[in-house]
Design a protein around this motif. Structure first.
Motif, PDB file in Angstrom:
ATOM      1  N   ASN A  64       0.535  -1.225   0.102  1.00 47.51           N
ATOM      2  CA  ASN A  64      -0.008  -0.177  -0.074  1.00 47.51           C
ATOM      3  C   ASN A  64       0.889   1.370  -0.177  1.00 47.51           C
ATOM      4  OD1 ASN A  64      -2.415  -1.536  -0.019  1.00 47.51           O
ATOM      5  ND2 ASN A  64      -2.239  -1.355   2.219  1.00 47.51           N
ATOM      6  N   THR A  84      -1.438   4.277   1.713  1.00 45.75           N
ATOM      7  CA  THR A  84      -3.001   4.053   1.510  1.00 45.75           C
ATOM      8  C   THR A  84      -3.396   3.127   2.347  1.00 45.75           C
ATOM      9  OG1 THR A  84      -2.941   2.412  -0.300  1.00 45.75           O
ATOM     10  CG2 THR A  84      -3.216   4.691  -1.013  1.00 45.75           C
ATOM     11  N   GLU A  85      -4.568   3.201   3.047  1.00 44.66           N
ATOM     12  CA  GLU A  85      -5.223   2.546   4.024  1.00 44.66           C
ATOM     13  C   GLU A  85      -4.509   2.179   5.338  1.00 44.66           C
ATOM     14  OE1 GLU A  85      -8.394   1.587   3.475  1.00 44.66           O
ATOM     15  OE2 GLU A  85      -8.587   2.252   1.580  1.00 44.66           O
ATOM     16  N   PRO A  88      -8.817   3.244   7.883  1.00 45.52           N
ATOM     17  CA  PRO A  88      -9.871   2.810   6.580  1.00 45.52           C
ATOM     18  C   PRO A  88      -9.978   4.015   5.812  1.00 45.52           C
ATOM     19  CG  PRO A  88     -10.476   1.884   8.804  1.00 45.52           C
ATOM     20  CD  PRO A  88      -9.148   2.753   8.956  1.00 45.52           C
ATOM     21  N   SER A  89      -9.886   3.941   4.518  1.00 46.14           N
ATOM     22  CA  SER A  89     -10.392   4.883   3.511  1.00 46.14           C
ATOM     23  C   SER A  89      -9.521   6.182   3.672  1.00 46.14           C
ATOM     24  CB  SER A  89     -11.947   5.301   3.592  1.00 46.14           C
ATOM     25  OG  SER A  89     -12.655   4.430   3.545  1.00 46.14           O
ATOM     26  N   THR A  90      -8.269   6.167   4.107  1.00 48.80           N
ATOM     27  CA  THR A  90      -7.207   7.329   4.378  1.00 48.80           C
ATOM     28  C   THR A  90      -6.209   7.325   3.411  1.00 48.80           C
ATOM     29  OG1 THR A  90      -8.250   7.336   6.468  1.00 48.80           O
ATOM     30  CG2 THR A  90      -6.258   8.541   5.891  1.00 48.80           C
ATOM     31  N   LYS A  91      -5.718   8.374   3.048  1.00 48.73           N
ATOM     32  CA  LYS A  91      -4.388   8.342   2.205  1.00 48.73           C
ATOM     33  C   LYS A  91      -3.516   9.410   2.672  1.00 48.73           C
ATOM     34  CE  LYS A  91      -2.806   8.729  -2.528  1.00 48.73           C
ATOM     35  NZ  LYS A  91      -3.099   8.982  -4.094  1.00 48.73           N
TER      36      LYS A  91
END
Length: 276
Positions: A64, A84-85, A88-91
């Protein structure tokens, strides 16, 4: 990542790309290659006016995490690391530039089904902070953007936008320059494959009473060749021809002429991108 409203930077992006992307009056050559180890290399040479520039970029992805290193002819080294991740749902994206360490920054993007929030801060003692928020869905979204200078304790920018998108068309309105300008655009795809499209944009700057109207279009001659053209109310006419000479390798010829001063020579650009 979620299928939410997208980033604030996505508002009006499709219309902007059709009117600006691939148009150039320079000579540019780039070649890309992939190694067995998974490292992707891209070398670019650019001639702009009488100046020459070149850079080399390397990209490597491990699980990731994406690593990108770019070196230019002035010995500047730009490093970008994307995670990424982590949550959760974060970059998260961290960039560092040598020797100009003051340009280093950290950006965090959080995605949700009905909202997207980003925060960017320069990695120095008194950073510039940028925050964006977008609410809605992939069909309709509302967004805002603000920049704050912690040194002077003033807002460097604040912008607002709205976007409405459907499979065959999209429209957007952006209030920018601290509410001193407004930009409205509309793009309509002319076929199901989205190979041909028409676009219009209206820009007004209130402080100077400046008004610019731009219309443009994209037409697919065949599956290998595209042509684009644009014209604005200032008389600037641009056109380009793009052809896929090899799979994933594209040559682009573009030009620009001022129709109000035809005594000036038109400007032309050439770009060749070779990819494996």
């Amino acid at each position: 990542m979620s299928k939410g409203p997208g980033l604030f930077a996505d508002i009006g992006k499709k219309a902007k790309d059709l009117l600006t992307r691939d148009y150039n009056t320079d000579q540019k050559f780039s070649i890309s290659s992939n190694s067995i180890s998974g490292v992707a290399l891209t070398s670019t040479a650019l001639k702009k006016g009488g100046l020459h520039a070149a850079d080399v970029a390397a990209q490597y992805k491990y699980r990731n995490t994406l690593f990108v290193v770019k070196i230019d002819t002035d010995s500047n080294v730009l490093t970008a690391i994307s995670f990424t991740e982590i949550l959760p749902s974060t970059k998260a994206i961290a960039t560092f530039k040598v020797p100009d360490y003051n340009s280093s920054k950290l950006e965090v993007q959080c995605f949700h089904d009905h909202a997207t929030v980003t925060a960017t801060a320069a990695l120095k003692q008194n950073p510039l902070i940028d925050v964006t928020a977008t609410l809605g869905s992939p069909t309709i979204s509302f967004g805002a953007e603000a920049g704050y200078d912690t040194t002077s304790r003033t807002f460097t920018k604040y912008n607002f936008g709205i976007s409405v998108s459907k499979p065959e068309k999209c429209a957007s309105v952006i209030m920018g320059d601290k509410a001193d300008s407004i930009r409205a655009s509309y793009l309509h795809h002319l076929d199901e494959s989205k190979k041909s499209a028409a676009v219009g944009e209206v820009f007004r700057k209130f402080s100077t009473n400046e008004n610019i109207i731009t219309v443009g279009g994209l037409y697919a001659v065949d599956h290998l060749t595209n042509v684009k053209a644009k014209l604005n109310s200032n008389g600037k006419l641009g056109a380009l021809l793009q052809h896929e000479v090899l799979p994933k390798s594209v040559v682009t010829i573009s030009g620009e002429v001022d129709t109000k001063t035809l005594d000036k020579y038109p400007r032309f650009g050439l770009s060749l991108a070779l990819k494996p």
